[in-house]
Design a protein around this motif. Structure first.
Motif, PDB file in Angstrom:
ATOM      1  N   GLY A 198      -5.683   0.004  -5.569  1.00  0.00           N
ATOM      2  CA  GLY A 198      -5.876  -0.743  -4.336  1.00  0.00           C
ATOM      3  C   GLY A 198      -6.256   0.105  -3.146  1.00  0.00           C
ATOM      4  N   ALA A 199      -6.275   1.431  -3.309  1.00  0.00           N
ATOM      5  CA  ALA A 199      -6.644   2.300  -2.197  1.00  0.00           C
ATOM      6  C   ALA A 199      -8.084   2.030  -1.771  1.00  0.00           C
ATOM      7  CB  ALA A 199      -6.492   3.763  -2.593  1.00  0.00           C
ATOM      8  N   ARG A 200      -8.350   2.133  -0.492  1.00  0.00           N
ATOM      9  CA  ARG A 200      -9.702   1.946   0.020  1.00  0.00           C
ATOM     10  C   ARG A 200     -10.137   3.192   0.769  1.00  0.00           C
ATOM     11  NH1 ARG A 200      -9.478   0.398   5.466  1.00  0.00           N
ATOM     12  NH2 ARG A 200      -7.362  -0.089   6.195  1.00  0.00           N
ATOM     13  N   ILE A 201     -11.435   3.460   0.736  1.00  0.00           N
ATOM     14  CA  ILE A 201     -12.006   4.608   1.432  1.00  0.00           C
ATOM     15  C   ILE A 201     -12.526   4.130   2.779  1.00  0.00           C
ATOM     16  CG2 ILE A 201     -13.670   6.486   1.327  1.00  0.00           C
ATOM     17  CD1 ILE A 201     -11.568   6.555  -0.873  1.00  0.00           C
ATOM     18  N   GLY A 202     -11.937   4.634   3.839  1.00  0.00           N
ATOM     19  CA  GLY A 202     -12.368   4.227   5.173  1.00  0.00           C
ATOM     20  C   GLY A 202     -13.552   5.015   5.687  1.00  0.00           C
ATOM     21  N   MET A 235       5.691  12.047  -4.103  1.00  0.00           N
ATOM     22  CA  MET A 235       5.932  10.610  -4.197  1.00  0.00           C
ATOM     23  C   MET A 235       4.593   9.876  -4.133  1.00  0.00           C
ATOM     24  SD  MET A 235       8.379   8.210  -1.823  1.00  0.00           S
ATOM     25  CE  MET A 235       7.323   8.382  -0.367  1.00  0.00           C
ATOM     26  N   GLU A 236       4.385   8.919  -5.008  1.00  0.00           N
ATOM     27  CA  GLU A 236       3.123   8.176  -5.048  1.00  0.00           C
ATOM     28  C   GLU A 236       2.993   7.312  -3.808  1.00  0.00           C
ATOM     29  OE1 GLU A 236      -0.303   7.743  -6.039  1.00  0.00           O
ATOM     30  OE2 GLU A 236       0.807   8.411  -7.789  1.00  0.00           O
ATOM     31  N   GLN A 237       1.792   7.336  -3.214  1.00  0.00           N
ATOM     32  CA  GLN A 237       1.563   6.559  -2.006  1.00  0.00           C
ATOM     33  C   GLN A 237       1.406   5.072  -2.347  1.00  0.00           C
ATOM     34  OE1 GLN A 237       1.835   7.984   0.863  1.00  0.00           O
ATOM     35  NE2 GLN A 237       1.923  10.082   0.081  1.00  0.00           N
ATOM     36  N   ALA A 238       1.757   4.245  -1.402  1.00  0.00           N
ATOM     37  CA  ALA A 238       1.644   2.802  -1.608  1.00  0.00           C
ATOM     38  C   ALA A 238       0.189   2.403  -1.735  1.00  0.00           C
ATOM     39  CB  ALA A 238       2.289   2.060  -0.435  1.00  0.00           C
ATOM     40  N   ALA A 239      -0.041   1.386  -2.579  1.00  0.00           N
ATOM     41  CA  ALA A 239      -1.407   0.912  -2.788  1.00  0.00           C
ATOM     42  C   ALA A 239      -1.922   0.238  -1.531  1.00  0.00           C
ATOM     43  CB  ALA A 239      -1.430  -0.061  -3.959  1.00  0.00           C
ATOM     44  N   GLY A 240      -3.242   0.236  -1.411  1.00  0.00           N
ATOM     45  CA  GLY A 240      -3.870  -0.463  -0.297  1.00  0.00           C
ATOM     46  C   GLY A 240      -4.048   0.373   0.940  1.00  0.00           C
ATOM     47  N   GLU A 241      -3.560   1.615   0.947  1.00  0.00           N
ATOM     48  CA  GLU A 241      -3.688   2.444   2.129  1.00  0.00           C
ATOM     49  C   GLU A 241      -5.109   2.998   2.241  1.00  0.00           C
ATOM     50  OE1 GLU A 241       0.346   4.439   3.401  1.00  0.00           O
ATOM     51  OE2 GLU A 241      -0.096   4.913   1.310  1.00  0.00           O
ATOM     52  N   CYS A 242      -5.453   3.362   3.470  1.00  0.00           N
ATOM     53  CA  CYS A 242      -6.800   3.846   3.754  1.00  0.00           C
ATOM     54  C   CYS A 242      -6.863   5.364   3.574  1.00  0.00           C
ATOM     55  CB  CYS A 242      -7.198   3.458   5.177  1.00  0.00           C
ATOM     56  SG  CYS A 242      -8.883   3.937   5.622  1.00  0.00           S
TER      57      CYS A 242
END
Length: 252
Positions: A77-81, A1-8
């Motif tokens: 929208g994914a970000r690299i923490g 399942m594709e992960q939601a956008a914006g997650e770290c």
């Protein structure tokens, strides 16, 4: 399942003597291999001619394209923490890496947190976390690292291709080539099977010194011959079998 956008996400980089692997996984969750995005890159040239040790520029030339591929494959929208790098030789030859990797890695990922460590440390963390135990990081090179119940660390080998890494891929490959050259010379301890394998892989053995000595990535080139040693042992070559038993003893 594709992960939601914006997650770290967290990016992990494994720099070995024969190649570079980059992976990304969601932060603050147990790592699910099916959800981890990974990509491999060609070997980074290893040089130790300067006081700074390994060549950061040579590594970045191979790492950044692989990193771009992984980042491009993340959900919108994914970000690299954070970016964590485990590099072979970091403890002893990592001065140039520590000085020159942070800026380009931060710019490529936007990460505000960067961790640089030896690959033995990252291998230990991946296998045992913070629990006491022992891990052998074996690939082109070889190092064992342990954490005592009281919290103190100990390490064995990891001294590089010239002085140690006994039982690792480059060590096995070099020992196999030595047996091949002994057969070429007619000296004791030689293996005609390994001589034939060396000529198939590298060409005439008379050209081996010129082909290997000047190369900054010669550890990777030596390790390329390790599978031939394993194959020879499986075919019943006593010299190759003895080399693998000795490698096992060194690892133990």
């Amino acid at each position: 399942m594709e992960q939601a956008a914006g997650e770290c996400w967290v990016v992990g980089v494994d720099v070995g003597g024969s190649g570079v692997r980059v992976g990304a996984a969601l932060a603050d969750r147990p790592v699910d291999p099916t959800g981890t995005r990974t990509v491999a890159a060609a070997a980074a040239a290893r040089v130790s001619a300067s006081a700074g040790g390994q060549d950061a520029r040579a590594l970045l030339d191979r790492l950044l394209p692989a990193l771009d591929t992984v980042v491009a494959g993340l959900p919108g929208g994914a970000r690299i923490g954070a970016v964590a790098v485990g590099a072979t030789g970091m403890a002893l030859l990592g001065r140039d890496l520590a000085a020159r990797l942070p800026g380009p890695l931060a710019r490529a990922t936007g990460a505000r947190r960067l961790v640089l460590a030896g690959d033995a440390v990252t291998a230990y963390a991946g296998a045992l976390g913070t629990a006491a135990g022992v891990v052998v990081a074996g690939g082109t090179g070889l190092v064992a690292i342990g954490l005592r119940p009281g919290g103190s660390w100990c390490r064995a080998d990891g001294w590089g291709q010239l002085l140690g890494d006994c039982g690792g891929g480059a060590w096995i490959g070099r020992a196999g080539l030595e047996a091949a050259l002994r057969a070429q010379d007619g000296r004791n301890g030689g293996s005609p099977v390994l001589l034939a394998a060396a000529e198939r892989h590298y060409g005439p053995v008379a050209g081996l010194p010129a082909a290997l000595q000047p190369r900054p990535d010669r550890a990777a080139l030596l390790a390329e011959f390790a599978p031939a040693v394993v194959a020879a042992a499986e075919e019943g070559c006593p010299v190759a079998g003895g080399l693998l038993r000795r490698a096992g003893e060194e690892i133990a």
